[in-house]
Design a protein around this motif. Sequence first.
Motif, PDB file in Angstrom:
ATOM      1  N   THR A  78       0.779  -1.247   0.075  1.00 12.27           N
ATOM      2  CA  THR A  78       0.071  -0.035   0.023  1.00 12.27           C
ATOM      3  C   THR A  78       0.994   1.156   0.047  1.00 12.27           C
ATOM      4  O   THR A  78       2.046   1.367   0.526  1.00 12.27           O
ATOM      5  N   SER A  91      -5.190   5.815   1.040  1.00 14.77           N
ATOM      6  CA  SER A  91      -4.183   4.717   0.476  1.00 14.77           C
ATOM      7  C   SER A  91      -4.587   4.196  -0.809  1.00 14.77           C
ATOM      8  O   SER A  91      -5.560   4.110  -0.947  1.00 14.77           O
ATOM      9  N   THR A  93      -3.375   0.665  -3.414  1.00 10.83           N
ATOM     10  CA  THR A  93      -2.576  -0.533  -3.438  1.00 10.83           C
ATOM     11  C   THR A  93      -1.586  -0.521  -4.783  1.00 10.83           C
ATOM     12  O   THR A  93      -1.917   0.496  -5.383  1.00 10.83           O
TER      13      THR A  93
END
Length: 151
Positions: A78, A91, A93
Amino acid sequence: MNTLSYKTVSANSATANKEWVLVDADGQTLGRLASKVAKLIRGKYKPNYTPHVDCGDNVVIINAEKIVLTGNKMADKTYIRHTGYPGGQRSLTATEMFEKDPTRLIEKAVKGMLPKNKLGSALFRNLYVYAGTEHQQEAQKPKAINLNDLK
């Protein structure tokens, strides 16, 4: 012998011999590629390396969309940032960032391996990352190198 026979060479912006280097990211692992590119940008592969001077090469990376992450990092890794407002932590990925812009993965990895000061900011401007095989630095005639040959 009352004099030294060797002089320490300290490079400066006038004496640094900067070159243009082309790196193909096709099939390369992200972290291994980033660490070698950071060394190239910093100039650590040169005999006249000086820590406080930009004496490294200008690096052009092509095929950023063909980069490889080992293991489950595409789903698990992340990237966290903060907007500056309360509760503003965001956040992404690695997969989400890769789909938005594959060049940002390489840029973030290399930037994290450069010094965190004004010199690091200046060095980061020597990196050019492109998703495909086409790039805008043809006029500089970059020399293609194989990263696997470097330590």
